[in-house]
Structure formats: C-alpha cells, structure tokens
Motif scaffolding. Structure first.
Motif, PDB file in Angstrom:
ATOM      1  N   ALA A 127      31.711  25.919  12.579  1.00 37.27           N
ATOM      2  CA  ALA A 127      30.325  25.813  12.388  1.00 37.27           C
ATOM      3  C   ALA A 127      29.244  26.408  11.621  1.00 37.27           C
ATOM      4  O   ALA A 127      28.953  27.039  12.506  1.00 37.27           O
ATOM      5  N   ALA A 128      28.524  26.838  10.396  1.00 36.59           N
ATOM      6  CA  ALA A 128      27.704  27.538  10.042  1.00 36.59           C
ATOM      7  C   ALA A 128      26.523  26.669  10.857  1.00 36.59           C
ATOM      8  O   ALA A 128      25.570  26.983  11.145  1.00 36.59           O
ATOM      9  N   LYS A 129      26.317  25.722  10.453  1.00 38.28           N
ATOM     10  CA  LYS A 129      25.088  24.742  11.082  1.00 38.28           C
ATOM     11  C   LYS A 129      25.643  23.439  11.389  1.00 38.28           C
ATOM     12  O   LYS A 129      26.213  22.683  10.566  1.00 38.28           O
ATOM     13  N   VAL A 130      24.879  22.912  12.679  1.00 38.27           N
ATOM     14  CA  VAL A 130      25.116  21.429  13.016  1.00 38.27           C
ATOM     15  C   VAL A 130      23.619  21.091  12.434  1.00 38.27           C
ATOM     16  O   VAL A 130      22.705  21.467  13.452  1.00 38.27           O
ATOM     17  N   GLN A 131      23.502  19.415  12.659  1.00 42.04           N
ATOM     18  CA  GLN A 131      22.314  18.826  12.635  1.00 42.04           C
ATOM     19  C   GLN A 131      22.831  17.620  13.157  1.00 42.04           C
ATOM     20  O   GLN A 131      24.109  16.731  12.908  1.00 42.04           O
ATOM     21  N   MET A 132      21.966  16.564  13.804  1.00 41.31           N
ATOM     22  CA  MET A 132      21.850  15.374  14.399  1.00 41.31           C
ATOM     23  C   MET A 132      21.214  14.844  13.890  1.00 41.31           C
ATOM     24  O   MET A 132      20.134  14.784  13.363  1.00 41.31           O
TER      25      MET A 132
END
Ligand SMILES: [Ca+2]
Length: 196
Positions: free
Chosen positions: A162-167
């Motif tokens: 997971a390089a980046k996670v958004q909600m």
C-alpha cells in the motif's frame, strides 16, 4: 630484527587493533539501531508518509490527533496524552471514520511493524517473524478506558503493498500499490474485504 623494525611491527599491530575495535563499535551501534526498530533506512521509498495535526471530535469527545515523524498520538484538548503508538510502529496514515457503519467513528491507521502478526497470532504459528510489513489497525473509541482506544480489528501483514490509501465517501479504503494499481476494501461483519 633490530629495534626500529620491532617498533614498526608494534605500531602496525596497535593500528590493526584500533581498526578492529572501531569496526566492532560501529557494528554494535548499527545492530542497536536495527534492534530498536529505528528503521527508516530500510523501509521502501514508495511509502506515502503523512503528517497530521488536527482537532476534532470522536463520539462527542474533543481530541487532538497528531501524526509526526511516523508516530501517532492522541491527546485531549489540554494536550494531555491519551494514547500513543509504540515506538516500533511506524504509522504512515490515519483516519477517524465510521468504517464499520455503526454510526460511531473508529480510529483507523496504516502502519509498518515487525512481525506478520500482532499480539494475537494464530495458535498454529509458533513464532512471529521479524520482517517489517504493513498492517491496518482499527480501534473503537471507549470513554471508559484511560487510553480510549479499544482494539477492534488488527490486520496481519497485508498481502498487497500500500503506497497510499484513501478513504472514500462510503468509508471504504482505496489502496494504491507502488505500481499504481488500485483496489477497494470495505468492512464486512468482521474485517476488511476486497470489493469486486
Ligand atoms: Ca463505527
């Protein structure tokens, strides 16, 4: 062997001993550095490390959430620390959201830690490993607890990077890999599941 040659040999021996002592000392420092988990050198460069400094309310209680230098801390409005992540957890992102849709917010964060499992490893696993891996931890807010955070769900090592996670607006996690591939994860009765 004359006196001059003898002194030269002694000097070389002392010099070699000093080098050996320096190597031993540096190895010790390096080992301590690794052992204490002060690892930033060894985590991948694609990790998106966020900084947060926000005042908000959770379940009617005003709090202050700080994510700085990979350390997550939750304090009351007067600055008294309620909860802080252990030193060897490197938190990259945090959200205060109702991820399980029970109309109460949870504290959700993405972190790096050593060992694929947390305190509750499966009974068939005799020993936790020592590898750094990514995890998502979710805590309920509990006014009865001094530290307020009651563990709800702690993932074992994530199977994806997971390089980046958004909600998103439905409180689902959109996980982007270092290669740019995105998957959507949602809460289902007991844990996060991959959406079709
Ligand atoms: Ca909730």
């Amino acid at each position: 062997m004359n006196i001059t040659t003898d002194m030269k040999i002694k000097r070389i021996i002392i010099w070699l001993l000093q080098i050996a002592a320096a190597i031993l000392f540096l190895s010790f420092i390096f080992g301590m550095f690794l052992y204490r988990g002060a690892d930033p050198l060894f985590l991948p460069s694609w990790v998106h490390w966020e900084q947060e400094d926000m005042d908000l309310q959770i379940d009617g209680e005003p709090i202050h959430v700080t994510l700085k230098k990979r350390c997550l801390t939750i304090s009351d409005p007067q600055g008294k620390q309620l909860w802080t992540a252990p030193d060897d957890w490197k938190v990259s992102q945090v959200w205060i959201r109702d991820i399980d849709h029970d109309e109460l917010d949870e504290v959700v964060f993405l972190l790096w830690k050593k060992g694929s499992f947390g305190d509750h490893k499966p009974f068939w696993i005799e020993e936790n490993d020592e590898n750094w891996s990514q995890h998502i931890f979710i805590y309920d807010w509990d006014h009865e607890r001094k530290d307020r955070l009651k563990p709800l769900w702690m993932s074992s090592a994530m199977g994806i990077q997971a390089a980046k996670v958004q909600m998103d607006e439905q409180d689902r996690l959109l996980i982007t890999t270092p290669e740019g591939k995105r998957t959507t994860w949602y809460w289902e009765s007991w844990g996060l599941l991959l959406a079709d």
